[in-house]
Design a protein around this motif. Structure first.
Motif, PDB file in Angstrom:
ATOM      1  N   ALA A 210       0.821  -1.211   0.000  1.00 43.50           N
ATOM      2  CA  ALA A 210       0.000   0.000   0.000  1.00 43.50           C
ATOM      3  C   ALA A 210       0.854   1.260   0.000  1.00 43.50           C
ATOM      4  CB  ALA A 210      -0.926  -0.003   1.212  1.00 43.50           C
ATOM      5  N   GLY A 211       2.004   1.197   0.669  1.00 43.96           N
ATOM      6  CA  GLY A 211       2.844   2.377   0.803  1.00 43.96           C
ATOM      7  C   GLY A 211       3.665   2.708  -0.420  1.00 43.96           C
TER       8      GLY A 211
ATOM      9  N   PRO B  67       2.872   2.223  -4.083  1.00 41.03           N
ATOM     10  CA  PRO B  67       2.042   1.834  -5.220  1.00 41.03           C
ATOM     11  C   PRO B  67       2.834   1.836  -6.528  1.00 41.03           C
ATOM     12  CG  PRO B  67       1.530   4.068  -4.500  1.00 41.03           C
ATOM     13  CD  PRO B  67       2.424   3.476  -3.457  1.00 41.03           C
TER      14      PRO B  67
ATOM     15  N   ARG C 154       5.209   7.331  -5.989  1.00 38.30           N
ATOM     16  CA  ARG C 154       4.637   8.374  -5.157  1.00 38.30           C
ATOM     17  C   ARG C 154       4.083   7.680  -3.921  1.00 38.30           C
ATOM     18  NH1 ARG C 154       7.419  10.466  -8.078  1.00 38.30           N
ATOM     19  NH2 ARG C 154       7.028  12.133  -9.609  1.00 38.30           N
TER      20      ARG C 154
ATOM     21  N   ASP D 106       2.577   6.328  -0.367  1.00 40.67           N
ATOM     22  CA  ASP D 106       1.502   6.615   0.588  1.00 40.67           C
ATOM     23  C   ASP D 106       2.181   6.687   1.955  1.00 40.67           C
ATOM     24  OD1 ASP D 106      -0.504   6.389   2.539  1.00 40.67           O
ATOM     25  OD2 ASP D 106      -1.822   5.273   1.193  1.00 40.67           O
TER      26      ASP D 106
ATOM     27  N   ALA E 212       0.595   4.942   5.006  1.00 38.23           N
ATOM     28  CA  ALA E 212       0.806   3.495   5.032  1.00 38.23           C
ATOM     29  C   ALA E 212       2.239   3.170   5.447  1.00 38.23           C
ATOM     30  CB  ALA E 212       0.488   2.891   3.676  1.00 38.23           C
TER      31      ALA E 212
END
Length: 262
Positions: free
Chosen positions: A126-127, A129, A157, A159, A162
C-alpha cells in the motif's frame, strides 16, 4: 552560537541534502537542541561541541524536527565540511572519523548496517504503489525494498500514512542503476521520524553498500560503489565497503552562516 546550513552529498547549492550545523562551546540541553532542529526544519540538524581539547573527538548529536537519531550521514558530512574536513566525532554510534580527500571530497568512516532478508511487511504494497517488491530485508533501523527497476524507484509516489505503519524508522527502496557510472539508485522515506522523503541519506548507504556487495562484482580487497539517491534534489554517494565499515564519500556546499540568538 554559530549556525550553518550545508547542502551535503552535492557539489552544487540547492541540491543534495541540506543540514543545519550548530557549533557549541559546551554540551547543550536535549530539549533545546530539539527545539532548534524543529525551528530549522531540515531533515537533520547536527550539534557539535567544539569547546573541548583539540586532540579529543568532538561530541556530535543529530536531531530531526521531531526526534534524536543515532546516526546521520549527511549531518556528519555537513559538520566536517564546516570544520575543515579532517575530524573525529564522538557519537551514539561510536567514534566517527572524517577525512578530507585530495579531490575535494570528504570520506566518513561509518559502521556497516547489514540487512537480513525478511518477508515484506504488508504495509509496503500500500505504501509503495506501482512498485514490484522483489525482495525485502531488515537493517538496524530501516527496511530495504528491492524494486524491479530504477524507473519504478524514480516514479513512485508513496503513501506516507501506510509507510508510517511499517515497524521501522524508515523505508529504503532501491534498484540497479540506469545510467553509466551509477551502480544503483535509491530513495528513502521516513515518516516514522517526521521526514516524508530524505533527499540524500548517508546512513542508508551503510545498508545499501552491504546489500549490493552480494550482487555486484568488485575487487574483494575493497568493494566500491556509486549510488544515486533519486529524490527531487538528488545526490551522489561514493562508497568503499571494508568488512564491517563503510567509507561514505561526498561533497558539500555551505549556503548559509549566521548566529543563533536564543
Amino acid at each position: 552560537m554559530r549556525v550553518f546550513v550545508v547542502d551535503a552529498f552535492t557539489d552544487s547549492a540547492f541540491a543534495g541534502n541540506p543540514a543545519g550545523v550548530v557549533l557549541l562551546d559546551s554540551p547543550a540541553d536535549a530539549a533545546w537542541m530539539q527545539s532548534v532542529a524543529a525551528e530549522l526544519r531540515h531533515s537533520e540538524t547536527a550539534f557539535v561541541v567544539v569547546g573541548g581539547p583539540a586532540d579529543e573527538a568532538k561530541p556530535l548529536r543529530w536531531f530531526t524536527p521531531t526526534t534524536e537519531v543515532p546516526l546521520c550521514g549527511h549531518g556528519t558530512l555537513a559538520a566536517a565540511h564546516v570544520l575543515g574536513g579532517d575530524q573525529r566525532f564522538d557519537t551514539r554510534s561510536g567514534v566517527l572519523t572524517c577525512t578530507a580527500l585530495a579531490d575535494g571530497w570528504i570520506e566518513l568512516d561509518f559502521p556497516a548496517d547489514r540487512a537480513e532478508p525478511v518477508e515484506p511487511p504488508d504495509a509496503l504494497a500500500a505504501g509503495l504503489p506501482g512498485v514490484t517488491v522483489e525482495a525485502a530485508a531488515q537493517a538496524a533501523t530501516k527496511v530495504l525494498v528491492l524494486a524491479a527497476s530504477a524507473a519504478e524507484v524514480r516514479a513512485v509516489r508513496p503513501d506516507l500514512a501506510a509507510l508510517a505503519t511499517v515497524p521501522s524508522r524508515g523505508v529504503i527502496i532501491t534498484a540497479p542503476g540506469d545510467r553509466p557510472g551509477v551502480d544503483f539508485v535509491s530513495r528513502v522515506f521516513s515518516p516514522q521520524v517526521g521526514i516524508a522523503e530524505d533527499p540524500v541519506t548517508g546512513s542508508a548507504h551503510c545498508t545499501l553498500a552491504t546489500w549490493w556487495a552480494a550482487r555486484l562484482h568488485r575487487d574483494p580487497r575493497e568493494t566500491t560503489f556509486v549510488g544515486e539517491q533519486a529524490s527531487a534534489r538528488g545526490g551522489v554517494v561514493r562508497m568503499a565497503l571494508r568488512g564491517d565499515r563503510v567509507g561514505l564519500r561526498g561533497q558539500a556546499v555551505t549556503t548559509l552562516r549566521g548566529e543563533l540568538l536564543v
